[in-house]
Design a protein around this motif. Structure first.
Motif, PDB file in Angstrom:
ATOM      1  N   THR A 287       0.827  -1.206   0.000  1.00  0.00           N
ATOM      2  CA  THR A 287       0.000   0.000   0.000  1.00  0.00           C
ATOM      3  C   THR A 287       0.859   1.254   0.000  1.00  0.00           C
ATOM      4  O   THR A 287       0.591   2.223  -0.719  1.00  0.00           O
ATOM      5  N   PHE A 288       1.898   1.233   0.805  1.00  0.00           N
ATOM      6  CA  PHE A 288       2.788   2.395   0.932  1.00  0.00           C
ATOM      7  C   PHE A 288       3.422   2.763  -0.407  1.00  0.00           C
ATOM      8  O   PHE A 288       3.573   3.952  -0.735  1.00  0.00           O
ATOM      9  N   ASN A 289       3.779   1.763  -1.202  1.00  0.00           N
ATOM     10  CA  ASN A 289       4.505   2.002  -2.450  1.00  0.00           C
ATOM     11  C   ASN A 289       3.608   2.360  -3.631  1.00  0.00           C
ATOM     12  O   ASN A 289       4.112   2.739  -4.693  1.00  0.00           O
ATOM     13  N   GLN A 290       2.297   2.263  -3.475  1.00  0.00           N
ATOM     14  CA  GLN A 290       1.402   2.608  -4.562  1.00  0.00           C
ATOM     15  C   GLN A 290       1.313   4.130  -4.688  1.00  0.00           C
ATOM     16  O   GLN A 290       0.857   4.812  -3.773  1.00  0.00           O
ATOM     17  N   ALA A 291       1.728   4.661  -5.823  1.00  0.00           N
ATOM     18  CA  ALA A 291       1.829   6.116  -6.016  1.00  0.00           C
ATOM     19  C   ALA A 291       0.501   6.831  -5.805  1.00  0.00           C
ATOM     20  O   ALA A 291       0.453   7.938  -5.240  1.00  0.00           O
ATOM     21  N   HIS A 292      -0.602   6.208  -6.242  1.00  0.00           N
ATOM     22  CA  HIS A 292      -1.889   6.895  -6.139  1.00  0.00           C
ATOM     23  C   HIS A 292      -2.403   6.986  -4.699  1.00  0.00           C
ATOM     24  O   HIS A 292      -3.368   7.707  -4.428  1.00  0.00           O
ATOM     25  N   LYS A 293      -1.761   6.269  -3.790  1.00  0.00           N
ATOM     26  CA  LYS A 293      -2.170   6.348  -2.380  1.00  0.00           C
ATOM     27  C   LYS A 293      -1.643   7.622  -1.714  1.00  0.00           C
ATOM     28  O   LYS A 293      -2.160   8.086  -0.703  1.00  0.00           O
ATOM     29  N   GLY A 294      -0.553   8.169  -2.255  1.00  0.00           N
ATOM     30  CA  GLY A 294      -0.042   9.440  -1.764  1.00  0.00           C
ATOM     31  C   GLY A 294       0.891   9.385  -0.575  1.00  0.00           C
ATOM     32  O   GLY A 294       1.312  10.426  -0.068  1.00  0.00           O
ATOM     33  N   PHE A 295       1.268   8.179  -0.130  1.00  0.00           N
ATOM     34  CA  PHE A 295       2.168   8.082   1.022  1.00  0.00           C
ATOM     35  C   PHE A 295       3.632   8.305   0.614  1.00  0.00           C
ATOM     36  O   PHE A 295       4.425   8.837   1.403  1.00  0.00           O
ATOM     37  N   LEU A 296       3.967   7.906  -0.597  1.00  0.00           N
ATOM     38  CA  LEU A 296       5.332   8.060  -1.101  1.00  0.00           C
ATOM     39  C   LEU A 296       5.272   8.801  -2.424  1.00  0.00           C
ATOM     40  O   LEU A 296       4.842   8.252  -3.436  1.00  0.00           O
ATOM     41  N   LEU A 297       5.701  10.075  -2.426  1.00  0.00           N
ATOM     42  CA  LEU A 297       5.714  10.890  -3.632  1.00  0.00           C
ATOM     43  C   LEU A 297       7.118  11.418  -3.873  1.00  0.00           C
ATOM     44  O   LEU A 297       7.753  11.946  -2.939  1.00  0.00           O
ATOM     45  N   ASN A 298       7.601  11.258  -5.094  1.00  0.00           N
ATOM     46  CA  ASN A 298       8.948  11.726  -5.452  1.00  0.00           C
ATOM     47  C   ASN A 298       9.987  11.163  -4.486  1.00  0.00           C
ATOM     48  O   ASN A 298      10.919  11.858  -4.072  1.00  0.00           O
ATOM     49  N   ASP A 299       9.770   9.884  -4.130  1.00  0.00           N
ATOM     50  CA  ASP A 299      10.677   9.163  -3.232  1.00  0.00           C
ATOM     51  C   ASP A 299      10.776   9.840  -1.853  1.00  0.00           C
ATOM     52  O   ASP A 299      11.792   9.748  -1.171  1.00  0.00           O
ATOM     53  N   THR A 300       9.706  10.530  -1.466  1.00  0.00           N
ATOM     54  CA  THR A 300       9.682  11.237  -0.185  1.00  0.00           C
ATOM     55  C   THR A 300       8.398  10.893   0.576  1.00  0.00           C
ATOM     56  O   THR A 300       7.306  10.848  -0.018  1.00  0.00           O
ATOM     57  N   CYS A 301       8.530  10.650   1.842  1.00  0.00           N
ATOM     58  CA  CYS A 301       7.358  10.464   2.697  1.00  0.00           C
ATOM     59  C   CYS A 301       7.462  11.414   3.892  1.00  0.00           C
ATOM     60  O   CYS A 301       8.552  11.904   4.226  1.00  0.00           O
ATOM     61  N   ILE A 302       6.328  11.691   4.499  1.00  0.00           N
ATOM     62  CA  ILE A 302       6.289  12.615   5.642  1.00  0.00           C
ATOM     63  C   ILE A 302       5.687  11.877   6.838  1.00  0.00           C
ATOM     64  O   ILE A 302       4.563  11.347   6.756  1.00  0.00           O
ATOM     65  N   LEU A 303       6.436  11.844   7.920  1.00  0.00           N
ATOM     66  CA  LEU A 303       5.994  11.185   9.149  1.00  0.00           C
ATOM     67  C   LEU A 303       5.749  12.249  10.223  1.00  0.00           C
ATOM     68  O   LEU A 303       6.477  13.245  10.311  1.00  0.00           O
ATOM     69  N   GLU A 304       4.734  12.026  11.031  1.00  0.00           N
ATOM     70  CA  GLU A 304       4.412  12.969  12.104  1.00  0.00           C
ATOM     71  C   GLU A 304       4.226  12.221  13.426  1.00  0.00           C
ATOM     72  O   GLU A 304       3.707  11.099  13.446  1.00  0.00           O
ATOM     73  N   ALA A 305       4.641  12.885  14.493  1.00  0.00           N
ATOM     74  CA  ALA A 305       4.425  12.362  15.850  1.00  0.00           C
ATOM     75  C   ALA A 305       3.812  13.464  16.697  1.00  0.00           C
ATOM     76  O   ALA A 305       4.247  14.623  16.633  1.00  0.00           O
ATOM     77  N   GLU A 306       2.793  13.111  17.464  1.00  0.00           N
ATOM     78  CA  GLU A 306       2.215  14.011  18.448  1.00  0.00           C
ATOM     79  C   GLU A 306       2.342  13.344  19.812  1.00  0.00           C
ATOM     80  O   GLU A 306       1.882  12.204  19.988  1.00  0.00           O
ATOM     81  N   VAL A 307       2.969  14.033  20.771  1.00  0.00           N
ATOM     82  CA  VAL A 307       3.265  13.447  22.079  1.00  0.00           C
ATOM     83  C   VAL A 307       2.736  14.371  23.174  1.00  0.00           C
ATOM     84  O   VAL A 307       3.033  15.564  23.183  1.00  0.00           O
ATOM     85  N   THR A 308       1.963  13.797  24.097  1.00  0.00           N
ATOM     86  CA  THR A 308       1.464  14.533  25.255  1.00  0.00           C
ATOM     87  C   THR A 308       1.851  13.789  26.525  1.00  0.00           C
ATOM     88  O   THR A 308       1.541  12.601  26.665  1.00  0.00           O
ATOM     89  N   ILE A 309       2.538  14.461  27.441  1.00  0.00           N
ATOM     90  CA  ILE A 309       2.985  13.846  28.694  1.00  0.00           C
ATOM     91  C   ILE A 309       1.886  14.003  29.741  1.00  0.00           C
ATOM     92  O   ILE A 309       1.415  15.110  30.007  1.00  0.00           O
TER      93      ILE A 309
END
Length: 316
Positions: A287-309
């Motif tokens: 799924t990650f590698n399928q271009a139309h899914k939008g997770f990997l574009l131009n060999d770049t992906c964006i990861l996010e973390a939200e942390v609350t203590i």
């Protein structure tokens, strides 16, 4: 121990009482106007500090009784350790102490101590001990008993440190009612050239601690070879032995085309023994590698973390 001549030892209402011809060794509190003290300082009076056995102490007197313990018609007197908060964590100080009341008619002191416990343990969470009902106010102010003459009286104390020791290990937990959320964005470029092993984001701060996002491009554990694996890691927890932090967090792979992100939420206690937490099977590689899914574009992906203590535990 001081040279004190005791006689007529007897038990009264949980007290071991006796008489002494000698004044208290460590501290004497002379009150010149007891009635004024009961009227002006209706709650309590704290003496100045004094040293005994290598520690500092003070007397705490409730002339009308300790209202917090629903005491009425009696005088409450306590011994308090000064600076107990500064004791080394786990330190215990065992003390034998007694209070003195001067009988001005006879020139002797009535000595009172706990009949049930010879040694009282003081530490950072137990900083004072004494008697809620040392003596009935009516008996104390009756001139025939000699304790209050011409509105003056004398109260004293002796404090003897019997032994010291360190207690076992422990921990203190504090919860944070309103946690502050921190968001970190990690742009991963040249994804196809990443090592199959774990990749780490730059450290970011949440709750005064450092964190990292861990990325396994070809999966880890149950997701090896089939999934993207993502974890949140507490960075260098060994710098604070016994430290644990409770965090609510989410990890996300951004859908750069449709804003339909893939994300999961969890909470966990992070520590030296549990440094990271996350998902081995976060997202299928197919799924990650399928271009139309939008997770990997131009060999770049964006990861996010939200942390609350939400909580912290520290070793004692």
């Amino acid at each position: 121990m001081p040279d004190i001549r005791f006689h007529q030892h007897y038990f009264v209402s949980g007290f071991l009482t006796s008489y002494s011809d000698s004044a208290p060794t460590h501290y004497t509190l002379k009150i010149g106007s007891f009635s004024w003290l009961t009227e002006i300082f209706a709650d309590k009076y704290e003496s100045g500090g004094f040293e005994a056995g290598g520690y500092k102490w003070k007397l705490v007197l409730y002339p009308n009784g300790n209202k917090k313990k629903n005491v009425e018609g009696h005088i409450s007197v306590y011994l308090e350790m000064v600076g107990a908060d500064s004791l080394q964590t786990g330190c215990e100080v065992y003390v034998d102490f007694r209070f003195f009341l001067l009988d001005q008619n006879k020139g002797t002191f009535l000595v009172l101590q706990d009949a049930n416990k010879k040694e009282i343990c003081f530490h950072g969470m137990m900083r004072y001990s004494g008697f809620d009902k040392l003596i009935a106010l009516k008996s104390f102010t009756d001139a025939s008993n000699g304790y209050v003459i011409d509105d003056s009286c004398v109260i004293g104390a002796e404090v003897f440190v019997c032994k010291e020791k360190r207690a076992g290990k422990g921990e203190s937990i504090s919860m944070i009612e309103v946690g502050v959320m921190c968001k970190h964005v990690w742009k991963v470029e040249n994804f196809s050239k990443l090592s199959a092993d774990c990749c780490e984001s730059e450290p970011f701060t949440a709750g005064e601690r450092k964190w990292k996002i861990l990325l396994y491009p070809e999966g880890n554990g149950d997701g090896k070879g089939t999934h993207i694996s993502l974890f949140l890691e507490l960075d260098d927890p060994e710098k604070v032995p016994g430290f644990k932090v409770f965090a609510e967090f989410s990890l996300r792979i951004v859908d750069q085309m449709h804003a339909k992100h893939e994300w999961f939420i969890a909470n966990n206690w992070f520590s030296n023994s549990t440094r990271d937490w996350g998902w081995s099977t976060f997202l299928k590689l197919e799924t990650f590698n399928q271009a139309h899914k939008g997770f990997l574009l131009n060999d770049t992906c964006i990861l996010e973390a939200e942390v609350t203590i939400h909580g912290i535990a520290e070793g004692l």
